[in-house]
Scaffold this motif. Structure first.
Motif, mmCIF file in Angstrom:
data_model
loop_
_atom_site.group_PDB
_atom_site.id
_atom_site.type_symbol
_atom_site.label_atom_id
_atom_site.label_comp_id
_atom_site.label_asym_id
_atom_site.label_seq_id
_atom_site.Cartn_x
_atom_site.Cartn_y
_atom_site.Cartn_z
ATOM 1 N N ASN A 107 39.287 76.834 1.196
ATOM 2 C CA ASN A 107 39.484 78.264 1.424
ATOM 3 C C ASN A 107 38.518 79.099 0.603
ATOM 4 N N THR A 108 38.364 78.750 -0.678
ATOM 5 C CA THR A 108 37.446 79.527 -1.514
ATOM 6 C C THR A 108 36.003 79.335 -1.063
ATOM 7 N N GLN A 131 35.257 81.618 1.793
ATOM 8 C CA GLN A 131 35.053 82.989 1.354
ATOM 9 C C GLN A 131 33.648 83.184 0.787
ATOM 10 N N LYS A 132 33.147 82.179 0.063
ATOM 11 C CA LYS A 132 31.788 82.257 -0.469
ATOM 12 C C LYS A 132 30.762 82.242 0.662
ATOM 13 N N THR A 183 42.747 74.431 -1.082
ATOM 14 C CA THR A 183 42.404 75.666 -1.790
ATOM 15 C C THR A 183 40.899 75.782 -1.965
ATOM 16 N N PRO A 194 38.444 85.145 6.338
ATOM 17 C CA PRO A 194 37.924 83.843 5.929
ATOM 18 C C PRO A 194 37.347 83.050 7.089
#
Length: 219
Positions: A99-100, A103-104, A96, A119
């Motif tokens: 994944n974040t 995105q950043k 997770t 992504p």
């Protein structure tokens, strides 16, 4: 022509950095203007640094940067491989986080993109299988530095090549080579290599078989 192959063909046309009209791109790959507009949006969403608009034209911009960092190709390779390894692991919390983090990264790479991409390391279409080629990147980079020939298997065919340059196109890696088999330049998708072996034989720099010659030929 499959859409993924057409998108790669468009990347190859645009990589010279020049402005290309949508009509010319459509004629080059034998599709409609509407299809070209959709393809440009798909490539931009996939991370290829494309600028342009309908009625004007499209071109590929400068290398990808992460403000305030400028990533080298090797650093980008390490980031790519690390995120894929963590994202595909069994630790749900780390997956997770990977994944974040992607995105950043997408929010700032590159700065001037006008739309939010899919992504970063987990793109779906059109280059969802690009991760297949990550395993080959260290060996290709080693062969480029040592000027060693490679024996490649692609699509059931074998070819001996001189690797000249690794390029990154929004999650997709390609390698410019001089092919000893066909006696010409080629730009290969790394994810389509099914088997690769570094050969013991070295190659010497020859002007007509160099990356500079490849760029001149494209112009």
């Amino acid at each position: 022509m499959r859409r993924a192959d057409r998108l790669m063909a468009l990347v190859q046309i645009l990589r010279d950095g020049a402005l290309h009209r949508a009509g010319d791109l459509a004629a080059a790959v034998d599709v409609s203007l509407r299809t070209i507009y959709r393809d440009m949006e798909t490539l931009a969403a996939s991370g290829v640094p494309i600028e342009g608009e309908r009625g004007v034209g499209y071109h590929v911009t400068a290398a990808i940067t992460l403000p305030p960092l400028n990533l080298t190709m090797t650093e980008l390779e390490a980031l790519h491989m690390g995120l894929m390894a963590v994202g595909g692991g069994n630790d749900a919390e780390l997956a997770t986080a990977a994944n974040t983090l992607t995105q950043k990264l997408d929010a700032v790479m590159p700065e001037d993109r006008s739309r939010s991409p899919a992504p970063y390391s987990f793109a779906i279409y059109p280059f969802a299988d690009a991760a297949k080629g990550f395993q080959h990147l260290p060996q290709i980079r080693q062969a480029i530095r040592a000027r060693q020939k490679l024996l490649l298997s692609i699509g059931g065919h074998h070819k001996t090549v001189r690797p000249l340059q690794l390029d990154y196109w929004g999650r997709l890696w390609t390698c410019v080579v001089w092919c000893e088999t066909t006696k010409g330049f080629d730009d290969l998708r790394v994810d389509q290599i099914t088997d690769m072996r570094i050969l013991p034989s070295l190659f010497v720099d020859e002007p007509e078989k160099s990356y500079t010659a490849y760029l001149s030929q494209r112009k």
